[in-house]
Design a protein around this motif. Structure first.
Motif, PDB file in Angstrom:
ATOM      1  N   MET A  99      49.093  32.517  23.742  1.00 16.02           N
ATOM      2  CA  MET A  99      48.881  33.933  23.424  1.00 16.02           C
ATOM      3  C   MET A  99      47.900  34.071  22.267  1.00 16.02           C
ATOM      4  SD  MET A  99      52.770  35.427  23.710  1.00 16.02           S
ATOM      5  CE  MET A  99      52.293  37.158  23.635  1.00 16.02           C
ATOM      6  N   ARG A 100      47.379  32.941  21.799  1.00 16.71           N
ATOM      7  CA  ARG A 100      46.433  32.913  20.667  1.00 16.71           C
ATOM      8  C   ARG A 100      47.043  33.547  19.427  1.00 16.71           C
ATOM      9  NH1 ARG A 100      44.375  30.503  24.310  1.00 16.71           N
ATOM     10  NH2 ARG A 100      42.252  30.674  25.126  1.00 16.71           N
ATOM     11  N   ASN A 132      52.905  42.153  16.377  1.00 16.71           N
ATOM     12  CA  ASN A 132      52.718  42.533  17.789  1.00 16.71           C
ATOM     13  C   ASN A 132      53.820  41.998  18.684  1.00 16.71           C
ATOM     14  OD1 ASN A 132      50.364  43.658  17.131  1.00 16.71           O
ATOM     15  ND2 ASN A 132      49.045  42.127  18.113  1.00 16.71           N
ATOM     16  N   GLU A 139      61.142  45.438  22.216  1.00 20.29           N
ATOM     17  CA  GLU A 139      61.023  45.071  23.633  1.00 20.29           C
ATOM     18  C   GLU A 139      60.234  43.787  23.868  1.00 20.29           C
ATOM     19  OE1 GLU A 139      59.541  48.308  26.102  1.00 20.29           O
ATOM     20  OE2 GLU A 139      61.123  49.565  25.249  1.00 20.29           O
ATOM     21  N   THR A 140      59.117  43.652  23.144  1.00 21.28           N
ATOM     22  CA  THR A 140      58.301  42.449  23.331  1.00 21.28           C
ATOM     23  C   THR A 140      59.073  41.211  22.879  1.00 21.28           C
ATOM     24  OG1 THR A 140      56.373  43.816  22.871  1.00 21.28           O
ATOM     25  CG2 THR A 140      56.023  41.453  22.917  1.00 21.28           C
ATOM     26  N   LEU A 144      59.942  37.857  24.893  1.00 21.09           N
ATOM     27  CA  LEU A 144      59.580  36.533  24.377  1.00 21.09           C
ATOM     28  C   LEU A 144      60.803  35.622  24.364  1.00 21.09           C
ATOM     29  CD1 LEU A 144      57.323  34.807  23.054  1.00 21.09           C
ATOM     30  CD2 LEU A 144      58.132  35.624  20.841  1.00 21.09           C
TER      31      LEU A 144
ATOM     32  N   SER B  58      55.204  42.232  29.678  1.00 20.92           N
ATOM     33  CA  SER B  58      55.375  42.702  28.320  1.00 20.92           C
ATOM     34  C   SER B  58      54.634  41.787  27.327  1.00 20.92           C
ATOM     35  CB  SER B  58      56.874  42.809  28.053  1.00 20.92           C
ATOM     36  OG  SER B  58      57.185  42.588  26.732  1.00 20.92           O
ATOM     37  N   LEU B  59      54.648  40.475  27.583  1.00 17.03           N
ATOM     38  CA  LEU B  59      53.895  39.558  26.717  1.00 17.03           C
ATOM     39  C   LEU B  59      52.396  39.785  26.866  1.00 17.03           C
ATOM     40  CD1 LEU B  59      55.844  36.179  27.013  1.00 17.03           C
ATOM     41  CD2 LEU B  59      56.064  37.994  25.321  1.00 17.03           C
ATOM     42  N   MET B  63      49.321  40.948  24.060  1.00 16.43           N
ATOM     43  CA  MET B  63      48.097  40.195  23.809  1.00 16.43           C
ATOM     44  C   MET B  63      46.858  41.062  23.880  1.00 16.43           C
ATOM     45  SD  MET B  63      48.678  36.937  26.240  1.00 16.43           S
ATOM     46  CE  MET B  63      47.139  36.126  25.867  1.00 16.43           C
TER      47      MET B  63
END
Lengths: 236, 75
Positions: A99-100, A132, A139-140, A144, B58-59, B63
Motif C-alpha cells: 500500500m506504499r 488514512n 472502517e478502513t 485491514l 476499502s483498503l 490508497m
C-alpha cells in the motif's frame, strides 16, 4: 443478565449476528426465536427472522480486555517466538509495503482474559501517514484487520489470535466508549427514558454492552441494521 | 500499485495462486482493477456476503491519492 435482539434473513443468520456482536459462541447463550422469517407474497409483507440471545453463566470478559487498559508488555522482534505474532506482523508488513505506507509495527501481548483463553497479540501500526488507515468510524482499520487475520490464519492453518490497531486508535476509542456508556446510563436512569447512541460498528457496540452488563438499573439493546445499527440504553 | 496489492492479497487467499491475474484500467475519474481467479477460488476472494471483496475495496480506497474512484471487479 445481558440480552440482545437481532434480525436476519434466516434464523441462523440472526443468531450469528448476535454472537458476533457479543463476541461469544453458541454455547454461551440461550436463544429465543421471536419471529420466524417469512417470505411474504411476491416480496410483500416479507419479514425477517428475529431472535433474542441471552447470555448464560458468568462471562468474566471485562469490556474489551484486550485494549482498554493496555498493560501489556512490548515484545522485541527477536523474541517473537509466538507464531501468531510473528506471522501476523509479517503479513501486515507485506500489506503495508504494497500500500506504499511507511510504518513501524509494534507487537504487544495483551492481558489474558480470565477464562484461560490465550490473550490476543496487538499489532499497532505507527508512522507519519498512517491516519488514512483508520477511515471513517474505523472502517478502513476494520478491513485491514480482517484481511490481515484472514491471511495470517491461512498461513497458520488455524485462527490467528491477533488484533490490528493504528496509532492506538482502538485503545483510545475504547476508553472513550466506556466513559460514554457510563455517562449515558446515568442519564437514562435519571431521565427515566431510553437513550440511543450513535451508530457504531460491532466491536464498539460490544464495548458498550459489556460495560453496562452488570448494572442493575439499565439494560442495553442493539437496534437497526447494518451500518446504522446502534445501542440503546433502557432504564429498568 | 493498486493492482499489486490486490494480486498479493488474492494469491495469499486462494488455492491456485498461479491462476491469479490482475489488470488495471485507468479512466479520467476512475481506476478499474479486474481480478481473475480460478473458478473454485471465487468464494475465497469474495467471501460471505462479499466481505473479503469489500475489505479489499476499502483498503484500495485508502490508497487512492488523487481521489479517483477505484473499482474492483472480480471475474
Amino acid at each position: 443478565m445481558e440480552t440482545i435482539e437481532c434480525t436476519g434473513e434466516t434464523i441462523e443468520e440472526a443468531i450469528q449476528k448476535g454472537l458476533d456482536e457479543l463476541g461469544v459462541t453458541a454455547s454461551d447463550v440461550m436463544v429465543t426465536v421471536l419471529e420466524e422469517p417469512s417470505r411474504g407474497l411476491f416480496g410483500l409483507g416479507a419479514r425477517e427472522a428475529r431472535v433474542r440471545l441471552q447470555l448464560i453463566g458468568a462471562r468474566p470478559a471485562p469490556p474489551a480486555p484486550a485494549i482498554t487498559e493496555m498493560p501489556s508488555t512490548l515484545v522485541s522482534d527477536d523474541s517473537l517466538t509466538d507464531d501468531d505474532a510473528r506471522i501476523g506482523k509479517e503479513v501486515l508488513a507485506e500489506l503495508l509495503e504494497r500500500m506504499r505506507i511507511e510504518a513501524d509495527i509494534t507487537v504487544q501481548r495483551t492481558e489474558p482474559s480470565q477464562q484461560g483463553e490465550a490473550a490476543p497479540w496487538l499489532l499497532n501500526v505507527q508512522g507519519r501517514h498512517v491516519s488514512n488507515l483508520i477511515g471513517r468510524r474505523g472502517e478502513t482499520l476494520a478491513s485491514l484487520q480482517y484481511i490481515t487475520r484472514l491471511m495470517t490464519s491461512r498461513r497458520l492453518q488455524r485462527r490467528a489470535n491477533i488484533i490490528v490497531d493504528v496509532d492506538g486508535y482502538k485503545s483510545r476509542r475504547s476508553d472513550r466508549l466506556v466513559q460514554l456508556a457510563l455517562r449515558m446510563a446515568e442519564q437514562a436512569v435519571k431521565q427515566g427514558r431510553t437513550i440511543s447512541l450513535e451508530p457504531m460498528p460491532p466491536n464498539e457496540r460490544r464495548i458498550i454492552h459489556l460495560t453496562l452488563r452488570n448494572r442493575p438499573d439499565v439494560t442495553t439493546r442493539s437496534v437497526g441494521e447494518g451500518s446504522s445499527r446502534k445501542v440503546t440504553i433502557v432504564p429498568k | 500499485m493498486e493492482a499489486e496489492l490486490v494480486e498479493h492479497i488474492a494469491r495469499n487467499l486462494v488455492n491456485k495462486p498461479e491462476e491469479v491475474r490482475v489488470s488495471r484500467r485507468e479512466g479520467r475519474n476512475t481506476v478499474v482493477i479486474v481480478l481473475h481467479v480460478a473458478p473454485d477460488d471465487m468464494g475465497r476472494v469474495i467471501g460471505k456476503n462479499g466481505r473479503v471483496a469489500n475489505a479489499i475495496r476499502s483498503l484500495l480506497r485508502a490508497m487512492s491519492k488523487d481521489r479517483k474512484r477505484i473499482i474492483l471487479e472480480i471475474d
